[in-house]
Design an enzyme around this catalytic site. Structure first.
Site, PDB file in Angstrom:
ATOM      1  N   GLY A 109       0.947  -1.216   0.030  1.00 31.29           N
ATOM      2  CA  GLY A 109      -0.041  -0.062  -0.097  1.00 31.29           C
ATOM      3  C   GLY A 109       0.938   1.083  -0.112  1.00 31.29           C
ATOM      4  O   GLY A 109       2.090   1.303   0.123  1.00 31.29           O
ATOM      5  N   LYS A 110       0.497   2.282  -0.113  1.00 30.18           N
ATOM      6  CA  LYS A 110       1.164   3.379  -0.189  1.00 30.18           C
ATOM      7  C   LYS A 110       0.088   4.725  -0.180  1.00 30.18           C
ATOM      8  O   LYS A 110      -1.172   4.405  -0.768  1.00 30.18           O
ATOM      9  CB  LYS A 110       2.017   3.729  -1.507  1.00 30.18           C
ATOM     10  CG  LYS A 110       3.199   4.805  -1.318  1.00 30.18           C
ATOM     11  CD  LYS A 110       4.212   4.376  -0.213  1.00 30.18           C
ATOM     12  CE  LYS A 110       5.558   4.785  -0.590  1.00 30.18           C
ATOM     13  NZ  LYS A 110       6.726   3.948  -0.330  1.00 30.18           N
TER      14      LYS A 110
END
Ligand code: GLU
Length: 418
Positions: A109-110
């Site tokens: 994720g980011k």
């Protein structure tokens, strides 16, 4: 606009990589491969902020939850004016591959906030972070999605997130990693990415049969990764740092300089300009200077078609995420420059994040020696797996690391019945 093209190119490269390389498409159902390339969930929020002046503004916040087949989504939050959906998607994708290539039980994720933190006071930054945490709501959590520091975020930002999240969920150290030691952080997390880069350098130098004590190293950057990395590369490997930079510019001397004095100069002046007996140049010029090992450790898109042909290093170790665009990568490969890709080279940070999360869940804390030993073990194992695949299938280290990572993610997806 150019960043958009370059970022698309990286994603396109991973797509074409999985389709073309070594018959991976024969090993793995192409539908699964397509699914791996798409984020599972994309979150965009409008974050309200009351400035100290009383004025009301809103900022755009993002969290891309790319893939969680192998474990909770995992990856940093950055605060930077260039943060946008496109960047978050690419970097989330890279996190899926990064956690897979080093084989830690997370997905990718980011996210972040499109803002210039230098223009905000500490109190504004705190309110912005707390408001963002509330808007992310149930989408984050120790078993859901675990953010961490990235560009312009640090342990203090993580502390605010823990505090805000814990108000509604009870004490939850495991919701973020990269926290201060006093509230569930891990020893060795601060230095982890730089230390991991140092191990990647050591392994690459060994593989290329170079003499570490004669290696001259340029770091682009002087933030968390480069400052720890530079010190460790000199102290533990005996190589010589001959270039460093900040966003203002770079210092370079072919004979090197005293790193401790450069650090002191940086602390005193908040920059590197004016440091004695070195050349002062732009970041772009620094990348093209004579050296053995080049470590881009600042922002993305450092090595492009414009400078790839002028890189003098024999080895490039990618300290920053997404720092070489796809076309530049091809040029480097043709020129025989050995590239240790970001998802492998800078994985030390997320590896120690994993240790931090394990310690939080067990409420049992490790010594710094335990952290370092385990980090080295995981980095070296991942490096040798990737290097073996690269040799066996005649691929670059980037291609090989994609293959190793994608195979792991695909297997998990198939087993779980994606
Ligand atoms: N932001 C770091 C990275 O890009 C660390 C992520 C983490 O620890 O979750 O790898």
């Amino acid at each position: 606009m150019s960043t958009t093209i370059a970022r698309d190119a990286v994603t396109t490269f991973s797509l074409s990589a999985i389709e073309q390389l070594s018959g991976l498409n024969k090993l793995i159902d192409p539908d699964v491969l397509q699914a791996i390339n798409r984020p599972k969930r994309v979150i965009v929020v409008d974050i309200p902020l009351r400035l100290d002046s009383g004025k009301f503004v809103t900022f755009q916040g993002y969290r891309v939850q790319h893939n969680d087949a192998r474990g909770p989504f995992k990856g940093g939050l950055r605060y930077h004016p260039d943060v946008d959906m496109d960047e978050a998607r690419t970097l989330a994708h890279l996190m899926t591959l990064k956690t897979a290539v080093v084989n830690i039980p997370f997905g990718g994720g980011k996210g972040g906030i499109a803002c210039d933190p230098k223009q905000l006071s500490q109190r504004e930054l705190e309110r912005l972070t707390r408001n963002f945490t509330n808007l992310l709501g149930e989408n984050i959590g120790p078993r859901i999605d675990i953010p961490a520091p990235d560009v312009n975020t640090n342990s203090q930002v993580m502390a605010w997130i823990v505090d805000e999240y814990s108000k509604t969920h009870g004490q939850s150290w495991g919701v973020v990693t990269g926290k201060p030691l006093e509230i569930g952080g891990s020893l060795g997390r601060d230095e982890a990415t730089g230390r991991g880069v140092m191990y990647a350098v050591r392994e690459a130098v060994r593989e290329k049969n170079l003499d570490l004590s004669k290696c001259r190293v340029i770091f682009q950057g002087f933030g968390n990764v480069a400052s720890y990395g530079a010190r460790l590369i000199e102290q533990e490997l005996g190589a010589k740092v001959i270039g460093l930079s900040t966003s203002q510019g770079a210092i370079y001397s072919p004979r090197g300089f005293d790193l401790l004095s450069a650090e002191a100069h940086y602390r005193q002046t908040r920059g590197l300009k004016g440091f004695a007996d070195v050349a002062w140049m732009t970041n772009e010029e620094l990348l093209e200077q004579e050296c053995d090992i080049l470590i881009p450790a600042a922002l993305g898109n450092a090595i492009t078609v414009n400078n790839a042909k002028n890189v003098k290093a024999q080895i490039v170790v990618e300290g920053a995420n997404d720092c070489t665009d796809a076309a530049a990568d091809e040029i480097l490969a043709k020129r025989g420059v050995f590239v240790v890709p970001d998802i492998l080279a800078n994985a030390g940070g997320v590896i120690v994040s994993y240790f931090e999360w394990v310690q939080n869940l067990n409420n049992h804390y490790w010594s710094v020696d335990e952290v370092r030993t385990e980090l080295e073990r995981i980095m070296v194992a991942a490096y040798s797996q990737v290097s073996a695949v690269a040799k066996e299938r005649q691929l670059t280290m980037r291609e090989a690391s994609y293959i190793v990572a994608i195979e792991r993610v695909a297997k998990a997806m198939i087993l779980r019945g994606y």
